[in-house]
Design a protein around this motif. Structure first.
Motif, PDB file in Angstrom:
ATOM      1  N   SER A   1       0.848  -1.170   0.000  1.00  0.00           N
ATOM      2  CA  SER A   1       0.000   0.000   0.000  1.00  0.00           C
ATOM      3  C   SER A   1       0.892   1.230   0.000  1.00  0.00           C
ATOM      4  O   SER A   1       1.964   1.227   0.586  1.00  0.00           O
ATOM      5  CB  SER A   1      -0.937  -0.089   1.182  1.00  0.00           C
ATOM      6  N   GLU A   2       0.400   2.240  -0.683  1.00  0.00           N
ATOM      7  CA  GLU A   2       1.150   3.472  -0.772  1.00  0.00           C
ATOM      8  C   GLU A   2       0.391   4.609  -0.108  1.00  0.00           C
ATOM      9  O   GLU A   2      -0.832   4.595  -0.055  1.00  0.00           O
ATOM     10  CB  GLU A   2       1.378   3.861  -2.242  1.00  0.00           C
ATOM     11  N   MET A   3       1.168   5.593   0.382  1.00  0.00           N
ATOM     12  CA  MET A   3       0.547   6.780   0.950  1.00  0.00           C
ATOM     13  C   MET A   3       1.299   7.988   0.432  1.00  0.00           C
ATOM     14  O   MET A   3       2.523   7.979   0.361  1.00  0.00           O
ATOM     15  CB  MET A   3       0.634   6.749   2.480  1.00  0.00           C
ATOM     16  N   TYR A   4       0.553   8.984   0.037  1.00  0.00           N
ATOM     17  CA  TYR A   4       1.178  10.231  -0.395  1.00  0.00           C
ATOM     18  C   TYR A   4       0.992  11.273   0.690  1.00  0.00           C
ATOM     19  O   TYR A   4      -0.098  11.460   1.202  1.00  0.00           O
ATOM     20  CB  TYR A   4       0.551  10.734  -1.707  1.00  0.00           C
ATOM     21  N   LEU A   5       2.070  11.908   1.042  1.00  0.00           N
ATOM     22  CA  LEU A   5       2.017  12.960   2.046  1.00  0.00           C
ATOM     23  C   LEU A   5       2.295  14.289   1.348  1.00  0.00           C
ATOM     24  O   LEU A   5       3.304  14.435   0.675  1.00  0.00           O
ATOM     25  CB  LEU A   5       3.084  12.732   3.133  1.00  0.00           C
ATOM     26  N   SER A   6       1.337  15.188   1.485  1.00  0.00           N
ATOM     27  CA  SER A   6       1.603  16.525   0.951  1.00  0.00           C
ATOM     28  C   SER A   6       1.703  17.485   2.126  1.00  0.00           C
ATOM     29  O   SER A   6       1.005  17.329   3.128  1.00  0.00           O
ATOM     30  CB  SER A   6       0.517  16.960  -0.044  1.00  0.00           C
ATOM     31  N   ILE A   7       2.576  18.424   1.998  1.00  0.00           N
ATOM     32  CA  ILE A   7       2.808  19.382   3.077  1.00  0.00           C
ATOM     33  C   ILE A   7       2.394  20.766   2.589  1.00  0.00           C
ATOM     34  O   ILE A   7       2.938  21.276   1.607  1.00  0.00           O
ATOM     35  CB  ILE A   7       4.289  19.377   3.517  1.00  0.00           C
ATOM     36  N   ASN A   8       1.380  21.294   3.258  1.00  0.00           N
ATOM     37  CA  ASN A   8       0.942  22.662   2.919  1.00  0.00           C
ATOM     38  C   ASN A   8       1.926  23.668   3.500  1.00  0.00           C
ATOM     39  O   ASN A   8       2.330  23.534   4.657  1.00  0.00           O
ATOM     40  CB  ASN A   8      -0.445  22.949   3.529  1.00  0.00           C
ATOM     41  N   PRO A   9       2.278  24.669   2.722  1.00  0.00           N
ATOM     42  CA  PRO A   9       3.098  25.734   3.312  1.00  0.00           C
ATOM     43  C   PRO A   9       2.246  26.528   4.307  1.00  0.00           C
ATOM     44  O   PRO A   9       1.027  26.613   4.173  1.00  0.00           O
ATOM     45  CB  PRO A   9       3.483  26.593   2.104  1.00  0.00           C
ATOM     46  N   LEU A  10       2.905  27.086   5.306  1.00  0.00           N
ATOM     47  CA  LEU A  10       2.179  27.948   6.236  1.00  0.00           C
ATOM     48  C   LEU A  10       1.804  29.230   5.515  1.00  0.00           C
ATOM     49  O   LEU A  10       2.578  29.741   4.699  1.00  0.00           O
ATOM     50  CB  LEU A  10       3.047  28.272   7.458  1.00  0.00           C
ATOM     51  N   PRO A  11       0.632  29.764   5.803  1.00  0.00           N
ATOM     52  CA  PRO A  11       0.282  31.048   5.193  1.00  0.00           C
ATOM     53  C   PRO A  11       1.303  32.117   5.597  1.00  0.00           C
ATOM     54  O   PRO A  11       1.690  32.206   6.764  1.00  0.00           O
ATOM     55  CB  PRO A  11      -1.094  31.369   5.796  1.00  0.00           C
ATOM     56  N   GLU A  12       1.766  32.872   4.620  1.00  0.00           N
ATOM     57  CA  GLU A  12       2.695  33.968   4.912  1.00  0.00           C
ATOM     58  C   GLU A  12       1.878  35.218   5.218  1.00  0.00           C
ATOM     59  O   GLU A  12       1.038  35.623   4.421  1.00  0.00           O
ATOM     60  CB  GLU A  12       3.613  34.233   3.724  1.00  0.00           C
ATOM     61  N   VAL A  13       2.139  35.818   6.380  1.00  0.00           N
ATOM     62  CA  VAL A  13       1.384  36.989   6.809  1.00  0.00           C
ATOM     63  C   VAL A  13       2.372  38.112   7.122  1.00  0.00           C
ATOM     64  O   VAL A  13       3.249  37.949   7.961  1.00  0.00           O
ATOM     65  CB  VAL A  13       0.526  36.677   8.057  1.00  0.00           C
ATOM     66  N   ASN A  14       2.226  39.240   6.429  1.00  0.00           N
ATOM     67  CA  ASN A  14       3.064  40.394   6.686  1.00  0.00           C
ATOM     68  C   ASN A  14       2.170  41.628   6.689  1.00  0.00           C
ATOM     69  O   ASN A  14       1.674  42.046   5.642  1.00  0.00           O
ATOM     70  CB  ASN A  14       4.149  40.518   5.618  1.00  0.00           C
ATOM     71  N   LEU A  15       1.952  42.210   7.856  1.00  0.00           N
ATOM     72  CA  LEU A  15       1.089  43.389   7.979  1.00  0.00           C
ATOM     73  C   LEU A  15       1.842  44.684   7.716  1.00  0.00           C
ATOM     74  O   LEU A  15       1.258  45.766   7.790  1.00  0.00           O
ATOM     75  CB  LEU A  15       0.459  43.433   9.378  1.00  0.00           C
ATOM     76  N   GLY A  16       3.117  44.588   7.418  1.00  0.00           N
ATOM     77  CA  GLY A  16       3.903  45.794   7.145  1.00  0.00           C
ATOM     78  C   GLY A  16       4.630  46.265   8.387  1.00  0.00           C
ATOM     79  O   GLY A  16       4.493  45.704   9.482  1.00  0.00           O
ATOM     80  N   ASN A  17       5.404  47.313   8.212  1.00  0.00           N
ATOM     81  CA  ASN A  17       6.189  47.861   9.320  1.00  0.00           C
ATOM     82  C   ASN A  17       5.291  48.555  10.330  1.00  0.00           C
ATOM     83  O   ASN A  17       4.183  48.980  10.006  1.00  0.00           O
ATOM     84  CB  ASN A  17       7.201  48.886   8.783  1.00  0.00           C
ATOM     85  N   ASP A  18       5.800  48.674  11.549  1.00  0.00           N
ATOM     86  CA  ASP A  18       5.114  49.505  12.532  1.00  0.00           C
ATOM     87  C   ASP A  18       4.938  50.893  11.923  1.00  0.00           C
ATOM     88  O   ASP A  18       5.794  51.381  11.189  1.00  0.00           O
ATOM     89  CB  ASP A  18       5.921  49.580  13.832  1.00  0.00           C
ATOM     90  N   THR A  19       3.809  51.515  12.231  1.00  0.00           N
ATOM     91  CA  THR A  19       3.414  52.731  11.526  1.00  0.00           C
ATOM     92  C   THR A  19       2.915  53.784  12.507  1.00  0.00           C
ATOM     93  O   THR A  19       2.342  53.452  13.541  1.00  0.00           O
ATOM     94  CB  THR A  19       2.281  52.395  10.517  1.00  0.00           C
ATOM     95  N   ALA A  20       3.143  55.053  12.153  1.00  0.00           N
ATOM     96  CA  ALA A  20       2.587  56.171  12.917  1.00  0.00           C
ATOM     97  C   ALA A  20       1.686  56.980  11.997  1.00  0.00           C
ATOM     98  O   ALA A  20       2.006  57.187  10.825  1.00  0.00           O
ATOM     99  CB  ALA A  20       3.707  57.045  13.473  1.00  0.00           C
ATOM    100  N   ILE A  21       0.532  57.416  12.524  1.00  0.00           N
ATOM    101  CA  ILE A  21      -0.404  58.251  11.774  1.00  0.00           C
ATOM    102  C   ILE A  21      -0.848  59.407  12.662  1.00  0.00           C
ATOM    103  O   ILE A  21      -0.659  59.376  13.890  1.00  0.00           O
ATOM    104  CB  ILE A  21      -1.639  57.456  11.288  1.00  0.00           C
ATOM    105  N   CYS A  22      -1.437  60.408  12.053  1.00  0.00           N
ATOM    106  CA  CYS A  22      -1.997  61.535  12.812  1.00  0.00           C
ATOM    107  C   CYS A  22      -3.405  61.178  13.282  1.00  0.00           C
ATOM    108  O   CYS A  22      -4.138  60.448  12.601  1.00  0.00           O
ATOM    109  CB  CYS A  22      -2.054  62.777  11.939  1.00  0.00           C
ATOM    110  N   ASP A  23      -3.771  61.720  14.424  1.00  0.00           N
ATOM    111  CA  ASP A  23      -5.108  61.503  14.968  1.00  0.00           C
ATOM    112  C   ASP A  23      -6.149  61.899  13.916  1.00  0.00           C
ATOM    113  O   ASP A  23      -6.003  62.897  13.222  1.00  0.00           O
ATOM    114  CB  ASP A  23      -5.281  62.354  16.235  1.00  0.00           C
ATOM    115  N   GLY A  24      -7.189  61.075  13.804  1.00  0.00           N
ATOM    116  CA  GLY A  24      -8.230  61.336  12.812  1.00  0.00           C
ATOM    117  C   GLY A  24      -8.021  60.594  11.503  1.00  0.00           C
ATOM    118  O   GLY A  24      -8.918  60.530  10.671  1.00  0.00           O
ATOM    119  N   LYS A  25      -6.836  60.025  11.309  1.00  0.00           N
ATOM    120  CA  LYS A  25      -6.556  59.234  10.108  1.00  0.00           C
ATOM    121  C   LYS A  25      -6.729  57.746  10.444  1.00  0.00           C
ATOM    122  O   LYS A  25      -6.876  57.364  11.600  1.00  0.00           O
ATOM    123  CB  LYS A  25      -5.131  59.478   9.615  1.00  0.00           C
ATOM    124  N   SER A  26      -6.669  56.910   9.435  1.00  0.00           N
ATOM    125  CA  SER A  26      -6.774  55.469   9.644  1.00  0.00           C
ATOM    126  C   SER A  26      -5.879  54.774   8.628  1.00  0.00           C
ATOM    127  O   SER A  26      -5.464  55.375   7.644  1.00  0.00           O
ATOM    128  CB  SER A  26      -8.222  55.002   9.465  1.00  0.00           C
TER     129      SER A  26
END
Length: 176
Positions: A1-26
Motif C-alpha cells: 500500500s502506498e501513501m502520499y504525504l503533501s505538506i501545505n506551506p504555512l500562510p505567509e502573513v506580513n502586515l507591514g512595518n510599525d506605523t505612525a499616523i496623525c489623529d483622525g486618520k486610519s
C-alpha cells in the motif's frame, strides 16, 4: 500500500512595518491570503481591518487543514497640535507683542523664518506659524499686527501772560 504525504506551506502573513499616523486618520491592515480564515486581535474575521487607535494589532491566518500563519504590527497615533495666535492686534509705535505658538514638544515654523515657540514682534504685517511633528501632524494660525502712530501734539511757542489772564491750549487730534 502506498501513501502520499503533501505538506501545505504555512500562510505567509506580513502586515507591514510599525506605523505612525496623525489623529483622525486610519490605515487598512491586510492579512492577504484570500479565501483563508482570519482572526484578528480585536475579534474581526475579515481579511482587512481598518484601524485608528494606538495599539499592537495581531492576526492569525489558517488554511483548511489548520496550517497557521501569524502577523503583527504596532500603530502609534500622534496628537494633532492646536495653535491659536489670537485676534488681530493694534499697538502703538514702540510697543511689542509676544506671540506664543504653545504646543510644547512640537516644531515651529514662522513666516519670518523663526523656529522658536515664541516670537516678539513690533512691525506691522501678517504673522503665521505652522506647528508640526516629525510625521507631519500639523496646525497653523495667523494674525495681523497693525501699528498706530503716536499722536502729534504741538501747543505752540512758550507764552507769557499776566495774572488773571487765560490762554486756550489745543492738543488737536480731535478723533482721539
Amino acid at each position: 500500500s502506498e501513501m502520499y504525504l503533501s505538506i501545505n506551506p504555512l500562510p505567509e502573513v506580513n502586515l507591514g512595518n510599525d506605523t505612525a499616523i496623525c489623529d483622525g486618520k486610519s490605515i487598512v491592515l491586510d492579512a492577504k491570503n484570500t479565501g483563508l480564515n482570519y482572526i484578528w486581535s480585536d475579534g474581526s474575521i475579515t481579511q482587512e481591518v481598518t484601524v485608528t487607535q494606538t495599539g499592537v494589532y495581531n492576526v492569525e491566518v489558517t488554511d483548511e487543514i489548520g496550517c497557521l500563519g501569524k502577523g503583527e504590527m504596532e500603530l502609534i497615533v500622534h496628537a494633532i497640535p492646536n495653535v491659536d495666535l489670537g485676534n488681530d492686534t493694534i499697538i502703538c509705535i514702540g510697543e511689542t507683542v509676544t506671540l506664543n505658538a504653545q504646543n510644547s514638544g512640537f516644531n515651529y515654523q514662522w513666516n519670518t523664518g523663526a523656529s522658536s515657540s515664541e516670537l516678539i514682534i513690533n512691525t506691522a504685517g501678517k504673522y503665521e506659524v505652522r506647528v508640526y511633528d516629525e510625521i507631519g501632524c500639523a496646525d497653523t494660525s495667523e494674525m495681523y499686527l497693525s501699528i498706530n502712530p503716536l499722536p502729534e501734539v504741538n501747543l505752540g511757542n512758550d507764552v507769557v501772560i499776566c495774572e488773571h489772564q487765560s490762554l486756550v491750549l489745543n492738543a488737536q487730534n480731535e478723533s482721539l
